[in-house]
Design an enzyme around this catalytic site. Structure first.
Site, PDB file in Angstrom:
ATOM      1  N   ASP A   1      95.880 -12.323  95.973  1.00 13.87           N
ATOM      2  CA  ASP A   1      95.382 -11.390  96.980  1.00 13.87           C
ATOM      3  C   ASP A   1      96.221 -10.124  97.051  1.00 13.87           C
ATOM      4  OD1 ASP A   1      93.117 -12.237  98.304  1.00 13.87           O
ATOM      5  OD2 ASP A   1      94.206 -13.595  99.628  1.00 13.87           O
TER       6      ASP A   1
HETATM    7  C1  GLC Z   1      98.475 -11.561 102.609  1.00 13.19           C
HETATM    8  C2  GLC Z   1      99.301 -12.678 102.037  1.00 13.19           C
HETATM    9  C3  GLC Z   1      98.539 -13.465 101.031  1.00 13.19           C
HETATM   10  C4  GLC Z   1      97.246 -13.880 101.648  1.00 13.19           C
HETATM   11  C5  GLC Z   1      96.487 -12.691 102.224  1.00 13.19           C
HETATM   12  C6  GLC Z   1      95.245 -13.173 102.910  1.00 13.19           C
HETATM   13  O1  GLC Z   1      98.152 -10.660 101.629  1.00 13.19           O
HETATM   14  O2  GLC Z   1     100.452 -12.208 101.426  1.00 13.19           O
HETATM   15  O3  GLC Z   1      99.264 -14.577 100.617  1.00 13.19           O
HETATM   16  O4  GLC Z   1      96.477 -14.488 100.683  1.00 13.19           O
HETATM   17  O5  GLC Z   1      97.277 -12.023 103.140  1.00 13.19           O
HETATM   18  O6  GLC Z   1      94.458 -12.133 103.372  1.00 13.19           O
HETATM   19  C1  GLC Z   2      96.812 -17.211  99.914  1.00 16.54           C
HETATM   20  C2  GLC Z   2      95.320 -17.068  99.998  1.00 16.54           C
HETATM   21  C3  GLC Z   2      94.662 -17.356  98.680  1.00 16.54           C
HETATM   22  C4  GLC Z   2      95.307 -16.566  97.590  1.00 16.54           C
HETATM   23  C5  GLC Z   2      96.807 -16.776  97.569  1.00 16.54           C
HETATM   24  C6  GLC Z   2      97.492 -15.884  96.582  1.00 16.54           C
HETATM   25  O1  GLC Z   2      97.149 -18.544  99.738  1.00 16.54           O
HETATM   26  O2  GLC Z   2      94.796 -17.907 100.991  1.00 16.54           O
HETATM   27  O3  GLC Z   2      93.288 -17.061  98.729  1.00 16.54           O
HETATM   28  O4  GLC Z   2      94.732 -16.955  96.385  1.00 16.54           O
HETATM   29  O5  GLC Z   2      97.335 -16.480  98.835  1.00 16.54           O
HETATM   30  O6  GLC Z   2      97.493 -14.561  96.980  1.00 16.54           O
END
Ligand code: GLC
Ligand code: GLC
Length: 814
Positions: free
Chosen positions: A487
């Protein structure tokens, strides 16, 4: 250092010291009414949606950290001394303290000045209420005159609003009290048909429903004036902060035990029966009174608890293993499976790190979560798949999240996370392999929930696959969109404004940045959909998918390989991400693990080279780091990943979610020793002896462990709600222990450490119980099967004749 121990027999973790490094929590409820509860009785409850139907209030980010909860106070009416049997909130030094977190229940027991108090908190199956069964025992030599006070703070339903909109909230709180039951009915007068109730099995010496009356001015929950005084004031809340407190007087002879039950519940009335009498503003309680009466009875409560135990016996009994490693057994048989059910119920909404007001159900997250629970609750997995697919867009794309109460796609976040659609294929394939229920593919499912747009689920999968083909970049690799699995790799974001969301800010047109990760995911999803097509007799279609997969593999070989490992991406300038040419972020875990997991490079040496590179550059004693070297500064063109200080989260943290990809990859190369070694490094039970370093619960996975670039290297964060649960469960059960559902039967293909003499397992698969006994005779991974004593070709145990319920499988490894 440890703060407790595992009681595997009872499927409990027993905490023996209340001041754990962080709140160590558990979940209550498994259907509609839920609560989170910490080892000191902190936490809150809600009905279905942690944001929109919050029953009790909680303050995150407080000091002490874990504050607000299901608090009970005991008062010695002879000495006027009072204490909390769950340690919080008064924090007296207890003579004895244990918190037993079990499957859907938590029991907190303690002893103070010879008074034992034990509270069992749980939610009965099929009910929208929680029970606190308090058992008091007098171990003194003299009679004890005690007062017991219950307390909870009601939330005014919408947890976001509750925490912010004080100009309104301080005027709207309303309660009713009838027969000692406290009814919280804020906003019932207008558009809500629901209320909460808080009841007690004993007759009361008093009650309070206004927080200020209970606490007293300028006081906190550690020293409520009413408890200190030993007398509640029968306050009726009008506005301000409605709460519930009961006061019961208990006289205990030496050695005597008494039980008291408190009930906290949620109830909805039909619109036409809201009020009683109908033309009044009084809550109609006739509909809920029988429920309250029933669960205030001890026998009923005992029976409900027994039913809950049996429910978990049933779920966990579906897959039980006995290996030479206690941590493997404990996690597979108890805690990891349990955590998978928590991710099913909660997705990423409510934990001590997810506030319950933020994220809905993630499209990619929920599809991956399926891998961990589909065998336990297939019918509910089916429903989840159909709900998810109904939020898919006609383009094949997907809303990144949906709201559990409305089941609608979340417009604030939107879509264009270009990996999302493929996870639907992965989820559906897992469901089909587990259940053999091909009918799901014919279910009519709308796009974007629009009536009239229903198409068979199968077509949704086709569109998922096509989505990527419609969005290829300059190297023939998939365009990344807002992000892929990571993400925080936001290659089209270019945000220089504080506070902007990295996920929803898009300053580039998105025609250049490509993701090698999505390419690998496409290969895996493509193989799955081809398999599904083949099983449906659509041979030409299957061949077409495989041709596209081959093209993608080609693109990965040409443009996604860096010499010793797989590249991660191309940025908006067309420059490599995750390459030896980069100054920082030279190698990433995702494309190594996932490419090999998808079968890429197994025949040309790339897979083993990638795994060697992981071992060399990314593996640490605390787990495998996401990328190296960590980004030391903010890179406009990379986005959120470089916003984190080095060693945390996606910036070179140990992201436990993708460690299992590497484990699976290593099993595909036959490296059982290394796969299990990686498994053990992040296994929470194996990390229990370093609880002061790990800090999170030793019984569940955390999303992240700080990487070696972080000052707090080895410290876990964001426990419970993470894709880590499903992927580790999937990696250990299906790839390392090798008990693998396929379309044609249960495959037995362990890739376990050479030192293991064997393992045993019981697996219920499509209604048949397989008793599996694996014995090692050589050092390799070659499997020879005997099914009910008869030699069987290959590694797949075919379904037995109709009516046969038990199958004995002998597998020999040579
Ligand atoms: C933030 C977090 C990430 C998560 C995302 C969800 O970017 O660092 O881990 O997946 O929020 O929106
Ligand atoms: C968080 C989010 C997931 C994403 C991950 C890596 O766990 O929930 O959707 O893949 O972060 O960013």
């Amino acid at each position: 250092m440890k703060y407790g121990y595992f009681d595997d027999e009872n499927r409990e973790y027993v905490i023996t010291q209340p001041d754990t490094p962080l709140p160590w929590i558990n979940y209550l409820g498994c259907q509609a009414y839920f609560g989170i509860i910490s080892n000191t009785a902190g936490g809150y409850s809600f009905y279905r949606d942690a944001r929109l139907r919050r029953v009790t209030r909680y303050r995150y980010n407080n000091a002490p950290y874990d504050f607000g909860g299901r608090y009970i106070y005991l008062r010695d009416d002879d000495s006027s001394e009072f204490w909390s049997p769950s340690w919080q909130p008064t924090r007296q030094v207890l003579e004895r303290y244990t918190c037993r977190h079990g499957m859907g229940y938590t029991v907190i027991g303690s002893r103070y000045h010879g008074i034992e108090a034990q509270t069992n908190y749980f939610v009965p199956l099929d009910q929208d209420l929680e029970i606190w069964r308090v058992t008091l025992t007098n171990r003194r030599s003299a009679r004890a005159s005690l007062s017991i006070f219950s307390s909870i703070e009601f939330c005014l339903w919408d947890a976001q609003d509750d925490a912010t909109n004080f100009q309104r909230n301080f005027s709207i709180g309303e309660v009713e009290i009838e027969d000692g039951v406290i009814y919280h009915k804020t906003e019932y007068r207008e558009r809500r048909n629901h209320f909460a109730y808080f009841a007690c099995s004993r007759s009361l010496a008093g009650f309070d429903t206004q927080r200020e009356a209970f606490l007293g001015p300028c006081r906190g929950w550690d020293r409520p004036v009413a408890v200190e005084r030993g007398q509640l004031s029968n306050s009726v809340a009008h506005g301000w902060a409605p709460m519930g407190a009961h006061h019961v007087k208990v006289a205990l002879e030496p050695g005597e035990t008494q039980q008291i039950i408190f009930l906290l519940g949620y109830h909805e009335n039909p619109q036409a029966q809201k009020f009683d009498p109908p033309d009044s503003q009084t809550v109609n309680k006739q509909t809920v009174k029988p429920v309250i009466a029933r669960y205030l009875g001890l026998a009923e409560v005992d029976a409900a608890f027994e039913k809950l135990r049996q429910y978990w016996d049933g779920l966990l009994g579906i897959c039980q293993v006995a290996t030479p490693d206690v941590h493997t057994n404990r996690m597979v048989n108890i805690w990891n499976a349990y955590q998978c059910m928590a991710t099913f119920n909660m997705s990423r909404s409510a934990s001590f790190y997810e506030s319950g007001i933020g994220r809905g159900l993630g499209f990619r997250d929920s599809n991956q979560d399926l891998l961990g629970f589909v065998h336990m609750v297939p019918a509910r997995a089916r429903e989840r798949i159909l709900d998810l697919a109904a939020t898919q867009l006609a383009t094949g794309g997907a809303y990144h999240q949906y709201q559990p109460l409305t089941k609608r796609g979340n417009n604030d976040v939107g879509g264009n996370f270009n990996d999302d659609p493929h996870w639907l294929i992965i989820g559906v394939a897992a469901y089909l392999k587990e259940t053999g229920d091909w009918s799901i593919l014919d279910e009519p499912v709308p796009y974007d929930n629009a009536p009239g747009s229903e198409r068979p689920l199968y077509e949704h999968l086709q569109r998922s696959f096509q989505y990527t083909l419609d969005r290829l970049g300059p190297h023939g690799l998939p365009l990344i969109g807002r992000a892929d699995w990571n993400d925080c790799l936001n290659l089209n974001c270019f945000s220089d404004t504080p506070g902007q969301s990295f996920q929803t800010t898009t300053n580039k047109d998105g025609k250049i940045a490509e993701s090698v990760f999505i390419a690998a995911l496409f290969v895996l999803a493509g193989r799955e959909i081809a398999d599904i097509a083949r099983h449906k007799g659509r041979k030409e279609e299957a061949a077409r998918y495989l041709a596209e997969v081959a093209k993608m593999e080609d693109a990965i070989r040409k443009h996604g390989w860096d010499g010793e490992w797989f590249l991660r991406a191309y940025d908006d300038f067309g420059r490599k991400v995750g390459s030896k040419e980069c100054a920082e972020g030279k190698i990433f875990i995702e494309t190594q693990g996932f490419s090999v997991l998808a079968g890429i490079g197994l025949d040309d040496g790339r897979a083993s080279a990638a795994m060697e590179s992981v071992a060399k550059h990314l593996a640490t004693p605390h787990g495998i780091i996401l990328q190296q070297p960590a980004y030391s500064k903010y890179y406009l063109e990379l986005g959120e990943i470089s916003s984190y200080p080095p060693g945390y989260k996606e910036n070179a943290g140990i992201f436990c979610h993708n460690n299992p990809w590497v484990m699976i990859a290593d099993t595909r190369l036959g490296n059982g020793d290394r796969a299990h070694d990686y498994y053990a490094r992040i296994n929470p039970s194996a990390r229990e002896p370093i609880s002061e370093v790990h800090r999170c619960e030793p019984y569940v996975y955390a999303q992240m462990i700080a990487g070696r670039d972080a000052p707090t290297y080895g410290e876990a964060k964001n426990s419970w709600l993470t894709g880590t649960a499903a992927w580790n469960y999937y990696a250990i059960t299906q790839w390392i222990l090798g008990i693998h559902p396929t379309y044609d039967g249960l495959e037995i293909r362990p890739v376990v450490p050479k030192g293991w003499r064997g393992l045993k397992a019981t697996r219920i698969f499509r209604g048949v119980t397989y008793h599996i006994n694996v014995t090692r005779q050589g050092e390799g991974n070659r499997v020879t099967l005997r099914v009910n004593g008869v030699p069987q070709e290959g590694a797949v145990v075919p379904a037995p004749a109709v009516g046969v319920r038990e199958v004995a499988v002998e597998a020999t490894l040579t």
